[in-house]
Design an enzyme around this catalytic site. Structure first.
Site, PDB file in Angstrom:
ATOM      1  N   SER A  21       0.828  -1.200   0.000  1.00  0.00           N
ATOM      2  CA  SER A  21       0.000   0.000   0.000  1.00  0.00           C
ATOM      3  C   SER A  21       0.871   1.262   0.000  1.00  0.00           C
ATOM      4  O   SER A  21       1.706   1.436  -0.887  1.00  0.00           O
ATOM      5  CB  SER A  21      -0.951  -0.052   1.206  1.00  0.00           C
ATOM      6  OG  SER A  21      -2.017   0.842   1.051  1.00  0.00           O
TER       7      SER A  21
ATOM      8  N   ASP B 146     -10.159  -4.700  -5.462  1.00  0.00           N
ATOM      9  CA  ASP B 146      -9.593  -4.042  -4.288  1.00  0.00           C
ATOM     10  C   ASP B 146     -10.475  -2.851  -3.932  1.00  0.00           C
ATOM     11  O   ASP B 146     -10.634  -1.926  -4.729  1.00  0.00           O
ATOM     12  CB  ASP B 146      -8.163  -3.589  -4.611  1.00  0.00           C
ATOM     13  CG  ASP B 146      -7.427  -2.997  -3.418  1.00  0.00           C
ATOM     14  OD1 ASP B 146      -8.081  -2.514  -2.484  1.00  0.00           O
ATOM     15  OD2 ASP B 146      -6.183  -3.015  -3.432  1.00  0.00           O
TER      16      ASP B 146
ATOM     17  N   HIS C   5      -7.480  -5.832  -0.063  1.00  0.00           N
ATOM     18  CA  HIS C   5      -6.292  -4.975  -0.150  1.00  0.00           C
ATOM     19  C   HIS C   5      -5.060  -5.617   0.490  1.00  0.00           C
ATOM     20  O   HIS C   5      -4.009  -4.999   0.556  1.00  0.00           O
ATOM     21  CB  HIS C   5      -6.606  -3.634   0.537  1.00  0.00           C
ATOM     22  CG  HIS C   5      -5.603  -2.553   0.293  1.00  0.00           C
ATOM     23  ND1 HIS C   5      -5.239  -2.132  -0.977  1.00  0.00           N
ATOM     24  CD2 HIS C   5      -4.864  -1.801   1.156  1.00  0.00           C
ATOM     25  CE1 HIS C   5      -4.339  -1.163  -0.875  1.00  0.00           C
ATOM     26  NE2 HIS C   5      -4.086  -0.953   0.402  1.00  0.00           N
TER      27      HIS C   5
END
Length: 266
Positions: free
Chosen positions: A95, A218, A246
């Protein structure tokens, strides 16, 4: 070195010649790598750490001013690399850590061999120019307000949104606990830095070979973002995987590991 190792709770696994640094995402800590790091430790030297304010890092080292942009987090990554005298690094970031790793690799490309980005995004906001980051301004404001008003409530809302709900419910429970265990003030400030960040202009500056792993569904990062990154980073490979959510390194660790291993073997 001991101070820095304590500050970021640096842990080392494995005896391989090449080093992999695993960098966790917002609201998490190094335990998020527990399903894939041991596999890589069979062939690599694995370095795990916690960002300041996360996990078992030294909370007293947190400074709002330093960490008001990703530059502060980037500097911590470079500090670890330099203190440990690491070279030829494989950096695996989840991320927002994908962008932190990118900034570090732009600053010091000589330190890095390859970058692996899991669920990355250079900008989470939708833009008037047609860029679709996945969130409107009001979405972010509501999330940040929820974090301020009811931190535990935010965590219980966010965890099932981000985790693949077709998998073991314990994974969602563990993610919620990870969110809750983060210092609320730090988490709120890190969330603001994350969701309002825009590093699209930096993408062409990255020259280190990069693998972009994008989940097929996602809820945080739309599939178009992975395609955008692939277009803007010149030496990049996009791999869209079947995993939902995610956190594919948690919900689909075998598939995620295989994709990374295949890329590294090329």
């Amino acid at each position: 070195m001991n101070d820095l190792m304590t500050r970021n709770n640096v842990k080392v696994m494995g005896q391989g010649e090449q080093t992999i640094i695993f960098a966790h995402g917002f609201g998490c800590d190094q335990s998020m790598w527990q399903y894939i790091a041991p596999k890589f430790a069979e062939n690599y030297r694995v370095v795990l750490f916690d960002y300041i304010g996360s996990g078992n890092s030294d909370f007293t080292a947190y400074q709002s001013e330093k960490y008001s942009t990703l530059q502060g987090y980037k500097q911590d990554v470079l500090d670890i690399i330099e203190e440990m005298d690491l070279q030829n690094i494989l950096f695996i970031g989840h991320s927002i850590s994908s962008m932190i790793g990118m900034l570090a690799a732009i600053d010091r490309p000589d330190y890095f061999d390859k970058l692996i980005m899991i669920g990355p995004s250079p900008c989470y906001l939708n833009d008037t120019d047609g860029y679709r980051g996945g969130f409107e301004q009001n979405d972010i404001k509501e999330l940040l307000t929820m974090m301020e008003m009811n931190f535990a409530g935010w965590a219980s809302y966010m965890a099932p949104l981000a985790m693949d709900q077709t998998k073991d419910p314990k994974l969602t429970y563990d993610l919620e606990n990870s969110f809750v265990s983060t210092n609320p003030r730090v988490a709120r400030e890190f969330a603001e830095v994350t969701f309002y960040s825009d590093y699209r202009e930096s993408l062409p500056l990255l020259k280190v070979p990069t693998l972009i792993i994008q989940c097929s569904n996602d809820s945080i990062v739309p599939i178009e973002v992975g395609q955008y990154l692939n277009k803007c980073i010149e030496n990049s490979t996009l791999q869209i995987i079947e995993a939902k959510g995610h956190y594919p390194h948690i919900s689909q660790p075998v598939e995620t590991t295989n994709i990374i291993v295949d890329y590294l073997m090329k």
